[in-house]
Enzyme design. Structure first.
Site, mmCIF file in Angstrom:
data_model
loop_
_atom_site.group_PDB
_atom_site.id
_atom_site.type_symbol
_atom_site.label_atom_id
_atom_site.label_comp_id
_atom_site.label_asym_id
_atom_site.label_seq_id
_atom_site.Cartn_x
_atom_site.Cartn_y
_atom_site.Cartn_z
ATOM 1 N N ALA A 182 -22.843 -9.800 -4.934
ATOM 2 C CA ALA A 182 -23.287 -11.049 -4.325
ATOM 3 C C ALA A 182 -24.720 -10.883 -3.827
ATOM 4 O O ALA A 182 -25.222 -9.764 -3.681
ATOM 5 C CB ALA A 182 -22.360 -11.428 -3.171
ATOM 6 N N GLU B 5 -15.658 -8.278 -9.270
ATOM 7 C CA GLU B 5 -14.675 -9.331 -9.033
ATOM 8 C C GLU B 5 -14.804 -10.451 -10.065
ATOM 9 O O GLU B 5 -13.801 -11.004 -10.523
ATOM 10 C CB GLU B 5 -14.839 -9.868 -7.613
ATOM 11 C CG GLU B 5 -14.422 -8.850 -6.557
ATOM 12 C CD GLU B 5 -14.836 -9.255 -5.152
ATOM 13 O OE1 GLU B 5 -13.947 -9.355 -4.289
ATOM 14 O OE2 GLU B 5 -16.052 -9.463 -4.923
ATOM 15 N N GLY C 6 -19.202 -8.319 -6.040
ATOM 16 C CA GLY C 6 -18.878 -9.589 -6.665
ATOM 17 C C GLY C 6 -18.949 -9.548 -8.177
ATOM 18 O O GLY C 6 -18.253 -10.294 -8.863
ATOM 19 N N GLU D 43 -18.459 -2.858 -0.975
ATOM 20 C CA GLU D 43 -18.707 -3.723 0.193
ATOM 21 C C GLU D 43 -18.559 -2.987 1.517
ATOM 22 O O GLU D 43 -19.218 -3.347 2.509
ATOM 23 C CB GLU D 43 -17.752 -4.924 0.164
ATOM 24 C CG GLU D 43 -18.039 -5.953 -0.910
ATOM 25 C CD GLU D 43 -17.326 -5.678 -2.219
ATOM 26 O OE1 GLU D 43 -17.246 -6.578 -3.068
ATOM 27 O OE2 GLU D 43 -16.829 -4.521 -2.404
#
Length: 336
Positions: free
Chosen positions: A144, A190, A187, A210
């Site tokens: 992200a 994911e 991300g 993370e």
């Protein structure tokens, strides 16, 4: 219908393989119950330059250029972070295009990718399979956008549903393949797991780092990674932020296969074209059944599968597929 098809085949140019002729007659002529129509279409097929300008999608003759869709073109023109194209086989390729930021997933890119997938799934006239990949060789998506998220407060994250939009990809009915080149971290990992199939370049790496940022995965990482590789390995990866190589991802079942980086897109597109040749509604049903295995008990999943299996017998594609098997020919699916 079978008799008319045989009649049409007698008028097929000898240069055209029988399997391709079946696709052409079924799609373009079968509704015309006359020998003259078949012969006329045969002449059209055998005209100067006709065959060498055509291309094959699975088992059907398709034009050398995909169908023009002004809505799709307008949507692509509105994007700043995403590239897209749909080829003549119905394979759509969406490329995350923030190479300087290693394709970091900011909210704008998320909105563009979700909008593109929804359009391809529900509105595009010829898209059948979706490939998602990243621009450049360094990263599929390195995570992200941390700069965008760093100042967010709890109340903002909660009230705005931070990262909620990604779950919309679960509603896409057409198959999605992630072609992972380079980093798929946070991300990015994911996002790859939101796809139906992951093909990894041998240079790819996967991870959920993370914890090193003082947060935990927020796009399903703790849930999908655990289902993919098991509790113990997922726990180690989430708590340490360590990475998996492409070979490890394949051995653990996270990725389907690893290929040389130079062959990633060719391999993925070849797979996508094979899937695109299938009946579209049956492929969607099969995808839903496999995904339900994550949501249901075995008994519930088997019941769900059985009902979807029975429902296939309401489709013309089931009749065509089984007839083609019996007649030892290539099926010509009409997606109905």
């Amino acid at each position: 219908m079978a008799g008319l098809l045989r009649q049409c085949l007698r008028h097929t140019p000898k240069a055209l393989p029988r399997s391709l002729a079946l696709g052409y007659w079924h799609k373009h002529v079968l509704h015309v119950p006359s020998q003259a129509a078949c012969a006329g279409a045969g002449r059209n097929l055998s005209g100067p330059g006709r065959l060498d300008k055509g291309v094959v999608r699975g088992h059907s003759i398709m034009p050398s250029q995909p169908a023009v869709d002004e809505g799709w073109d307008a949507l692509l023109g509105s994007f700043s972070n995403l590239l897209g194209e749909v080829d003549e086989a119905g394979v759509a390729t969406l490329t995350l295009n923030r190479p300087k930021q290693l394709n970091a997933l900011n909210s704008e890119l998320m909105g563009e990718l979700v909008a593109a997938c929804q359009y391809l799934d529900r509105k595009h006239p010829s898209a059948r399979v979706i490939i998602v990949t990243g621009s450049g060789s360094k990263a599929f998506a390195a995570g992200a956008d941390i700069k965008e998220m760093s100042s967010v407060t709890y109340s903002e994250a909660y009230n705005k549903g931070l990262l909620d939009g990604w779950e919309t990809l679960r509603t896409i009915r057409k198959p999605i393949i992630a072609a992972v080149n380079g980093f798929a971290l946070g991300g990015g990992c994911e996002l790859a797991m939101l796809a139906d199939i992951i093909i990894a370049a041998d240079s790819a790496s996967f991870g959920q780092p993370e914890i090193n940022l003082g947060v935990l995965p927020g796009m399903g990482g703790t849930q999908r990674l655990t289902r993919a590789v098991g509790k113990s390995r997922a726990m180690e990866l989430v708590l340490t932020g360590d990475r998996l190589s492409a070979a490890e991802a394949v051995s653990l079942g996270l990725a389907s296969r690893a290929v040389p980086a130079a062959e990633l897109m060719e391999t993925t597109q070849k797979l996508a074209r094979r899937i695109a040749a299938a009946s579209l509604p049956v492929a969607a049903k099969a995808k839903e059944c496999v995904n339900q295995a994550y949501e249901m008990t075995l008994a519930e999943g088997v019941r769900f599968e059985k009902r979807e299996f029975w429902s296939c017998f309401a489709l013309a594609d089931q009749k065509e597929g089984m007839a083609a098997f019996i007649e030892k020919r290539t099926p010509v699916f009409g997606d109905s």
